[in-house]
Write an enzyme that holds these catalytic residues in place. Structure first.
Site, mmCIF file in Angstrom:
data_model
loop_
_atom_site.group_PDB
_atom_site.id
_atom_site.type_symbol
_atom_site.label_atom_id
_atom_site.label_comp_id
_atom_site.label_asym_id
_atom_site.label_seq_id
_atom_site.Cartn_x
_atom_site.Cartn_y
_atom_site.Cartn_z
ATOM 1 C CB CYS A 69 105.514 26.881 1.910
ATOM 2 S SG CYS A 69 106.189 26.403 0.317
ATOM 3 C CG HIS A 78 109.871 27.635 3.844
ATOM 4 N ND1 HIS A 78 109.245 26.669 4.596
ATOM 5 C CD2 HIS A 78 109.677 27.280 2.556
ATOM 6 C CE1 HIS A 78 108.705 25.760 3.810
ATOM 7 N NE2 HIS A 78 108.950 26.110 2.555
ATOM 8 C CD GLU A 85 109.343 28.026 7.954
ATOM 9 O OE1 GLU A 85 109.006 29.161 7.578
ATOM 10 O OE2 GLU A 85 109.162 27.016 7.259
#
Ligand code: GLN
Length: 252
Positions: A78, A202, A204
């Site tokens: 990002c 994302h 994560e």
């Protein structure tokens, strides 16, 4: 193996937690000298203008550029993807400094404002090929960028449909790009170029650790290449013994 995670702001803790889940230590990086002993670096999502200001304040740009130039693996998610791009559009007035290296033009807020954040299933065949499982992964897009153009050495790993209410981004001075984007129904959201990986979303923030494992394989590939390089450039041991030892001074 130590993977650094740029920890100026944004989702660095979440990356460290994801690395921990696959048994790898992630180290928080805030100073240029901390980059020296790393195998690879992750630049998290967050707010790229703020991140750039903090990186400038900590004098990180020269060391980050050198890290990328030296061929060490870097993954930008990002805001991190924006940071890695050679060119970003849709920036705040005055622009922002980028690390560069990734031959892409990225639009900073391609999908709109925070309110237009969304989740979508992405098809990523390469992820399934390399890491197993299905080729579908969950993409969490938070005020996400989009990749408008990718150079010839850039491998596109995933694209995503442009939401129908996306009126097209405003790019001051970039009307030709604006027109091009307006007629696009898909936009690139994940790429790889050699040692660089970029995702507009994302991973994560999901429980699927395959993107982190994918990056880890890139790191291992690079480390193997470096080792091969060192061993082929080393002098063979026989020659070493043939060579007359230097006359070193003896101190008593
Ligand atoms: N669009 C944001 C920026 O400009 C990035 C958002 C994110 O990292 N989730 O920095």
């Amino acid at each position: 193996m130590v993977i650094g995670v740029l920890a100026l702001q944004g989702s660095f803790n979440e990356h460290i937690a994801a690395l921990r889940r696959i048994g790898v230590k992630g180290s928080e990086i805030r100073k240029p000298e901390q980059l020296e002993c790393l195998n690879a670096l992750i630049i998290p999502g967050g707010e790229s203008t703020t991140m750039a200001k903090l990186a400038e304040y900590h004098n990180l740009f020269p060391a980050l550029r050198e890290f990328v130039r030296a061929g060490k693996p870097v993954w930008g998610t990002c805001a991190g993807l924006i940071f890695l791009a050679n060119k970003a559009v849709g920036q705040k007035s005055g622009g922002q400094e980028l690390i560069g290296g990734l031959d892409c033009v990225v639009h900073r807020n391609f999908f709109g404002s925070q309110l237009q954040s969304f989740e979508i299933e992405l098809s990523v065949p390469k992820l399934a090929d390399n890491e197993g499982g299905t080729d579908i992964c969950r993409g969490v897009f938070i005020r996400a960028p989009g990749i408008l153009e990718a150079g010839p050495d850039v491998e596109v790993l995933a694209d995503c449909p442009v939401p129908s209410d996306n009126a097209g981004p405003v790019i001051p001075g970039g009307e030709d790009l604006e027109d091009k984007i307006l007629f696009q129904d898909r936009v690139i959201v994940a790429v790889r170029q050699g040692n660089l990986l970029g995702t507009a979303f994302h991973p994560e923030l999901t429980s699927d650790t395959r993107w982190h494992s994918f990056f880890l394989k890139m790191v291992k590939e690079t480390d193997e290449k470096t080792l091969q390089c060192i061993s082929t450039s080393e002098r063979p041991m026989e020659n070493f013994h043939e060579k007359k030892p230097y006359d070193l001074p003896i101190f008593e």
